[in-house]
Design a protein around this motif. Structure first.
Motif, short mmCIF file in Angstrom:
data_model
loop_
_atom_site.label_atom_id
_atom_site.label_comp_id
_atom_site.label_asym_id
_atom_site.label_seq_id
_atom_site.Cartn_x
_atom_site.Cartn_y
_atom_site.Cartn_z
N GLN A 1 12.44 -28.88 23.66
CA GLN A 1 11.18 -28.92 23.80
C GLN A 1 11.31 -29.53 25.80
N GLU A 2 11.92 -29.85 26.10
CA GLU A 2 12.74 -30.12 26.98
C GLU A 2 12.05 -29.26 28.61
N LYS A 3 12.65 -28.42 27.80
CA LYS A 3 12.16 -27.13 29.06
C LYS A 3 10.61 -27.08 28.86
N ARG A 4 9.35 -27.38 28.40
CA ARG A 4 8.47 -27.65 28.96
C ARG A 4 7.99 -27.60 30.64
N LYS A 5 9.40 -29.29 30.77
CA LYS A 5 8.95 -29.23 31.62
C LYS A 5 9.06 -28.85 33.08
N SER A 6 9.62 -27.70 33.10
CA SER A 6 9.56 -26.77 34.12
C SER A 6 8.71 -25.72 34.52
N GLY A 7 7.97 -26.33 33.30
CA GLY A 7 6.90 -25.34 33.88
C GLY A 7 6.88 -24.40 33.75
N ARG A 8 7.95 -23.21 33.89
CA ARG A 8 7.89 -22.05 33.60
C ARG A 8 8.70 -21.18 31.75
N HIS A 9 8.55 -21.81 31.39
CA HIS A 9 8.88 -21.38 29.91
C HIS A 9 7.24 -21.49 28.77
N LEU A 10 7.66 -20.52 28.16
CA LEU A 10 7.38 -20.66 26.54
C LEU A 10 7.80 -19.89 25.99
N ILE A 11 7.41 -20.28 24.49
CA ILE A 11 8.80 -19.86 23.71
C ILE A 11 8.22 -18.33 23.19
N GLU A 12 7.26 -17.91 23.32
CA GLU A 12 6.81 -17.17 23.28
C GLU A 12 6.43 -16.25 24.75
N PHE A 13 7.07 -14.96 25.63
CA PHE A 13 6.26 -14.35 26.51
C PHE A 13 6.48 -13.14 26.76
N THR A 14 5.77 -13.03 27.96
CA THR A 14 6.24 -10.95 27.65
C THR A 14 6.71 -10.72 29.00
N GLN A 15 7.84 -9.79 29.22
CA GLN A 15 8.12 -9.34 30.39
C GLN A 15 8.66 -8.07 30.57
N LEU A 16 8.13 -7.44 31.76
CA LEU A 16 8.09 -5.87 32.11
C LEU A 16 9.28 -5.72 32.17
N ASP A 17 10.24 -5.17 31.32
CA ASP A 17 10.90 -4.99 30.76
C ASP A 17 11.41 -3.54 31.61
N PHE B 1 10.03 1.68 31.20
CA PHE B 1 9.69 0.55 31.11
C PHE B 1 8.30 0.13 29.48
N SER B 2 8.35 -1.26 29.67
CA SER B 2 7.70 -1.96 28.01
C SER B 2 7.67 -3.01 28.30
N PHE B 3 6.43 -3.43 28.29
CA PHE B 3 6.15 -4.66 28.34
C PHE B 3 6.84 -5.47 26.87
N SER B 4 7.24 -5.96 27.43
CA SER B 4 8.21 -6.47 25.79
C SER B 4 8.18 -8.19 24.93
N PRO B 5 7.64 -8.51 24.13
CA PRO B 5 7.46 -9.78 24.06
C PRO B 5 8.46 -10.54 23.12
N ASN B 6 8.64 -11.52 24.02
CA ASN B 6 10.04 -12.34 23.72
C ASN B 6 10.18 -13.37 23.08
N VAL B 7 10.64 -13.57 22.11
CA VAL B 7 10.42 -14.95 21.50
C VAL B 7 11.92 -16.02 21.88
N ARG B 8 11.93 -17.55 22.41
CA ARG B 8 12.89 -17.99 22.77
C ARG B 8 12.42 -19.49 21.80
N LEU B 9 13.10 -19.66 21.17
CA LEU B 9 13.02 -20.98 20.74
C LEU B 9 12.96 -22.14 21.30
N GLU B 10 12.82 -22.10 22.80
CA GLU B 10 13.47 -23.19 23.79
C GLU B 10 13.32 -24.91 23.11
#
Ligand code: ASP
Ligand code: MG
Length: 305
Positions: free
Chosen positions: A100-116, A89-98
């Protein structure tokens, strides 16, 4: 020119939220170690990265004659790591340059971390059982430690009951229409799995089922309208099949050449998933957006410190 998001906003995160987030990472790491997993260091730049199933702005760096991409997910590195260790496993920093409409979801950041996490020779079902047990354990421990904060912050906080329900993607689509994910998430009182996602709705690396229409993959969904928590599945690992799937999807072969060379040499079969840390923190702390779930949040459409 995009305004710089105020520094004040970027650092306006409740202390307890940060404490919960820190505890979550620690608990899940401990849980996985006890199950025989090792933590590997994350990959931040690589010539190969997840093509994703939707388009985002390019995030790459010129380097001598080549190009590095910022990691969109660690999927391919997880598959390669399976050669060395069966459970990682890894705590993986991900960059997804979404956009701006994605902001409304409340679930998107352009830099986030997943437990992979990834397991050699595992099935989708193995991953689902592991994640269910990990979340039930983690929620129970968090409840104990943050009882009084959670009582105020999250009136519907509860320890998830296992096993989680399985909902088939196509059946849910038929019954509830295009917005079925949100509808089901809003109705639900417990997390549930969305399984058997159609081939065109996900990336080439999720394994195709024998029916050739749906994938042996799954999304974890949160209840109370918090929506998608995680995605994962069994993986394609055979060269010919990967080529077919990339062709079907119209993926770029040139940027994937190093991955394909490695696949040709042989990679193990595996299954795994990635669980968004900010989304998990948001769900547990009942926050209106992932913006409040981490310091220095990078919101779609803005520049932030
Ligand atoms: N596909 C996942 C992602 O969106 C990761 C995984 O499948 O493990 O990052
Ligand atoms: Mg995904």
């Amino acid at each position: 020119m995009t305004e710089l998001r105020s520094v004040e906003k970027s650092v306006k995160v409740k202390r307890e939220v940060l404490e919960v987030s820190s505890e979550l990472m620690s608990l899940m790491g401990q849980f996985l170690r006890q199950k025989g997993f090792i933590e590997i260091l994350p990959v931040i730049i690589s010539p190969i990265t997840d093509p994703l199933n939707h388009s985002v702005f390019n995030a790459s760096i010129e380097y001598y004659d080549g190009q590095y991409s910022l990691t969109k997910s660690m999927i391919f590195h997880k598959q390669l790591a399976m050669r060395i260790h069966p459970k990682i496993f890894s705590f993986s920093p991900n960059v997804r340059l979404e956009t701006q409409e994605k902001r409304k979801s409340g679930r998107h950041l352009i830099e986030f971390t997943q437990l992979d996490l990834e397991m050699r020779g595992a099935t989708r079902e193995d991953v689902m059982l592991l994640v269910e047990e990990m979340l039930a354990h983690t929620f129970a421990m968090v409840k104990e430690k943050f009882e009084s904060f959670l009582k105020d912050a999250n009136p519907h906080f509860s320890i998830p009951k296992t096993p989680f329900k399985h909902v088939k993607y196509l059946e849910a689509l038929k019954e509830y229409g295009d917005e079925f994910e949100s509808v089901l998430s809003e109705q639900a009182l417990e997390p549930f799995w969305l399984i058997d996602i159609p081939i065109d709705e996900r990336e080439f690396y999720d394994k195709l089922d024998d029916n050739e229409k749906t994938l042996k993959d799954m999304d974890l969904m949160y209840p109370y309208g918090f929506n998608e928590a995680s995605s994962g599945g069994e993986r394609e690992f055979e060269y010919e099949q990967i080529i077919d799937r990339m062709k079907h999807k119209g993926n770029d072969f040139e940027s994937m050449k190093w991955y394909l060379e490695e696949v040709k040499k042989g990679i193990p079969s595996s299954a795994g998933c990635g669980i968004g840390i900010e989304r998990l923190t948001r769900f547990i702390c009942n926050l209106s957006s992932v913006e409040e779930a981490r310091l220095f949040a990078k919101v779609p459409g803005e520049l932030s410190i």
